[in-house]
Design an enzyme around this catalytic site. Sequence first.
Site, PDB file in Angstrom:
ATOM      1  N   LYS A  10       0.845  -1.209   0.000  1.00 10.30           N
ATOM      2  CA  LYS A  10       0.000   0.000   0.000  1.00 10.30           C
ATOM      3  C   LYS A  10       0.865   1.238   0.000  1.00 10.30           C
ATOM      4  CE  LYS A  10       0.945   1.201   4.472  1.00 10.30           C
ATOM      5  NZ  LYS A  10       1.767   2.372   4.848  1.00 10.30           N
ATOM      6  N   VAL A  96      11.108  -4.460   2.702  1.00  8.24           N
ATOM      7  CA  VAL A  96      11.040  -4.793   4.133  1.00  8.24           C
ATOM      8  C   VAL A  96      11.251  -3.514   4.944  1.00  8.24           C
ATOM      9  CG1 VAL A  96      12.155  -6.127   5.972  1.00  8.24           C
ATOM     10  CG2 VAL A  96      11.877  -7.130   3.685  1.00  8.24           C
ATOM     11  N   GLY A  99       7.621   1.057   4.762  1.00  8.42           N
ATOM     12  CA  GLY A  99       6.472   1.966   4.772  1.00  8.42           C
ATOM     13  C   GLY A  99       5.418   1.588   3.761  1.00  8.42           C
ATOM     14  N   ASP A 137      -2.428  -1.779  10.101  1.00 11.19           N
ATOM     15  CA  ASP A 137      -2.508  -1.788   8.636  1.00 11.19           C
ATOM     16  C   ASP A 137      -2.962  -3.135   8.073  1.00 11.19           C
ATOM     17  OD1 ASP A 137      -1.558   0.794   8.666  1.00 11.19           O
ATOM     18  OD2 ASP A 137       0.446   0.299   7.924  1.00 11.19           O
TER      19      ASP A 137
END
Length: 297
Positions: A10, A96, A99, A137
């Site tokens: 995302k 990795v 963000g 998230d």
Amino acid sequence: MSVTVRVPAKVNVQLAVGGARPDGFHDLANVFLAVGLYDEVTVRPAPSLTITCTGPGCDQVPLDRTNLAARAAELLAARHGISPDVHIHIAKDIPVAGGMAGGSADGAGALLACDVLWGLGSSREELLSICAELGSDVPFSLVGGAALGTGRGEQLTELEVRGTFHWVFAMADGGLSTPVVFGEFDRLNAGVAVPDPVASPALAAALRTGDAAALADALVNDLQPAALSLRPSLAATLSTGMSAGALASLVSGSGPTTAFLTKDADGAEAVASALMSSGTCRAARVTTGPARGATVV
Ligand code: C5P
């Protein structure tokens, strides 16, 4: 028998951050857009819960029970009174600690994969409640598309998106820790009355109408000053992409991946090649959004 689930990364097209709450989290108005970079999570029966990981940065992925994929298997198994005896393999393509919710993607992917492998047929609501327990998230990684996350980001309202947005992502060397970036946000805002986060109607309209120029004008990430404070070199990456014709640039979530919105696919190729030859990032990838949420392949 094995089950493989593909899960998207995302980018936060709006990340409005409020002040620190008593529980240490921050209230957010967080608009997620899923984009076409994917991790694949494969589960198969095994004598006990084990994890392996391949792909860029996989040496930094924990292979113990702190991995969100392992925690997802354990939580789902516990809810059904069974033992989480699976081998989980993560084929990583999402940066990795970048963000882009790579760890959250693996949690959502393992959850869906185990649900199918164990024949549980959990409802979407049941899966989403486990996702919210795993992390702020994780619910969005299951759902994909575009959504507004409120609360600490886990309370989702799906958003309408029209058309395709063209993006370039510049991967940095090494990651940034999300709690450290939120801590830097608190340090930078010490003594400031941080306003309550509010979802932007202009941004929702840009998504709904598929208007890249309007989306570019509405992009905002309140964590960006904190990420730049911790990683000042990201400023050069952001300006390189803008000079190469991006409509807008921003840090993705807590960083250090940077995101560039372009007018079309050709614009994205031009920005990616400028970034790659600039030496200001480790790699640059062209992709589009929205992308589908976690999907069995
Ligand atoms: O929910 P998740 O485990 O992904 O969050 C990781 C960390 O990010 C939290 O421990 C917290 O420090 C920070 N965070 C926050 N406010 C949010 C989401 C995350 O401060 N809304």
